[in-house]
Design a protein around this motif. Structure first.
Motif, short mmCIF file in Angstrom:
data_model
loop_
_atom_site.label_atom_id
_atom_site.label_comp_id
_atom_site.label_asym_id
_atom_site.label_seq_id
_atom_site.Cartn_x
_atom_site.Cartn_y
_atom_site.Cartn_z
N LEU A 83 0.87 -1.17 0.00
CA LEU A 83 0.00 0.00 0.00
C LEU A 83 0.91 1.22 0.00
O LEU A 83 1.93 1.24 0.68
N ASP A 84 0.54 2.23 -0.73
CA ASP A 84 1.33 3.44 -0.80
C ASP A 84 1.50 4.03 0.60
O ASP A 84 0.52 4.41 1.25
N PRO A 85 2.75 4.11 1.11
CA PRO A 85 2.97 4.63 2.45
C PRO A 85 2.54 6.09 2.60
O PRO A 85 2.12 6.51 3.68
N GLU A 86 2.62 6.87 1.52
CA GLU A 86 2.15 8.26 1.58
C GLU A 86 0.65 8.30 1.85
O GLU A 86 0.18 9.11 2.64
N PHE A 87 -0.08 7.43 1.18
CA PHE A 87 -1.53 7.35 1.41
C PHE A 87 -1.81 6.93 2.84
O PHE A 87 -2.66 7.52 3.52
N ALA A 88 -1.09 5.92 3.33
CA ALA A 88 -1.29 5.44 4.69
C ALA A 88 -1.04 6.56 5.70
O ALA A 88 -1.79 6.73 6.66
N GLU A 89 0.01 7.35 5.46
CA GLU A 89 0.32 8.45 6.37
C GLU A 89 -0.78 9.52 6.33
O GLU A 89 -1.20 10.02 7.37
N LYS A 90 -1.24 9.86 5.14
CA LYS A 90 -2.32 10.84 5.02
C LYS A 90 -3.58 10.36 5.74
O LYS A 90 -4.26 11.13 6.42
N PHE A 91 -3.88 9.08 5.58
CA PHE A 91 -5.06 8.49 6.22
C PHE A 91 -4.92 8.56 7.74
O PHE A 91 -5.83 8.98 8.44
N LEU A 92 -3.75 8.18 8.25
CA LEU A 92 -3.51 8.23 9.69
C LEU A 92 -3.57 9.67 10.20
O LEU A 92 -4.16 9.94 11.25
N ASN A 93 -2.97 10.60 9.47
CA ASN A 93 -3.01 12.00 9.89
C ASN A 93 -4.44 12.52 9.97
O ASN A 93 -4.77 13.29 10.88
N PHE A 94 -5.28 12.11 9.03
CA PHE A 94 -6.69 12.51 9.06
C PHE A 94 -7.37 11.98 10.32
O PHE A 94 -8.07 12.70 11.03
N ILE A 95 -7.13 10.70 10.63
CA ILE A 95 -7.73 10.09 11.81
C ILE A 95 -7.21 10.76 13.08
O ILE A 95 -7.99 11.09 13.98
N VAL A 96 -5.91 10.97 13.17
CA VAL A 96 -5.31 11.58 14.36
C VAL A 96 -5.86 12.99 14.56
O VAL A 96 -6.15 13.39 15.69
N ALA A 97 -6.00 13.75 13.49
CA ALA A 97 -6.56 15.10 13.62
C ALA A 97 -7.97 15.05 14.20
O ALA A 97 -8.33 15.88 15.06
N GLU A 98 -8.75 14.09 13.77
CA GLU A 98 -10.11 13.95 14.30
C GLU A 98 -10.07 13.53 15.77
O GLU A 98 -10.84 14.03 16.59
N VAL A 99 -9.17 12.63 16.11
CA VAL A 99 -9.03 12.19 17.50
C VAL A 99 -8.65 13.38 18.40
O VAL A 99 -9.22 13.57 19.47
N ILE A 100 -7.69 14.18 17.96
CA ILE A 100 -7.26 15.34 18.74
C ILE A 100 -8.42 16.30 18.93
O ILE A 100 -8.64 16.84 20.03
N HIS A 101 -9.20 16.50 17.87
CA HIS A 101 -10.39 17.35 17.96
C HIS A 101 -11.34 16.81 19.04
O HIS A 101 -11.86 17.57 19.86
N HIS A 102 -11.56 15.50 19.04
CA HIS A 102 -12.42 14.88 20.06
C HIS A 102 -11.84 15.09 21.45
O HIS A 102 -12.56 15.41 22.39
N HIS A 103 -10.52 14.92 21.59
CA HIS A 103 -9.88 15.09 22.90
C HIS A 103 -10.00 16.54 23.38
O HIS A 103 -10.25 16.77 24.58
N GLU A 104 -9.85 17.48 22.48
CA GLU A 104 -10.01 18.89 22.85
C GLU A 104 -11.45 19.16 23.30
O GLU A 104 -11.67 19.88 24.28
N ARG A 105 -12.39 18.58 22.60
CA ARG A 105 -13.80 18.77 22.97
C ARG A 105 -14.10 18.14 24.34
O ARG A 105 -14.79 18.73 25.16
#
Length: 123
Positions: A83-105
């Motif tokens: 699997l394209d590692p760049e894609f995997a990183e972008k996908f993880l970054n998207f998920i992590v950003a959402e998680v951080i948003h949840h944690h801030e909330r």
């Protein structure tokens, strides 16, 4: 020009077979999509627990060191899985950003005071 009905029948059969294969592949894709949604839901259940624990103890919503370790690990897994590692990183970054948003909330909803960790970099 004459049309050969045998050729038309063969073309129609090939098209029908291709459409059947396409439908079968799409069903597999739909099953994987459903599994991904269930896995993401399960992952977010755990990250909500993490967010509540961090808020209860005043820990910051983001953990940059862990995120870096995870990105490195998941990029390696992506490469192993072809699997394209760049894609995997972008996908993880998207998920992590959402998680951080949840944690801030969660922290805001609980009125938690966040302890800011200061990291020093050695040369």
């Amino acid at each position: 020009m004459t049309v050969n009905p045998i050729d038309d029948d063969a073309d129609a059969r090939e098209t029908a077979e291709a459409l059947e294969k396409l439908e079968s592949i799409r069903e597999s894709i739909d099953n994987v999509d459903a599994a991904l949604i269930h896995l993401l839901a399960e992952r977010f259940k755990f990250t909500q627990k993490v967010g509540r624990l961090k808020a209860a103890h005043g820990l910051p919503p983001a953990d940059l060191a862990r995120e870096a370790r995870q990105i490195k690990h998941l990029r390696a897994l992506a490469e192993e899985s072809h699997l394209d590692p760049e894609f995997a990183e972008k996908f993880l970054n998207f998920i992590v950003a959402e998680v951080i948003h949840h944690h801030e909330r969660i922290a805001a909803d609980t009125g938690a005071i966040t302890i800011v960790a200061v990291e020093t970099l050695d040369d």
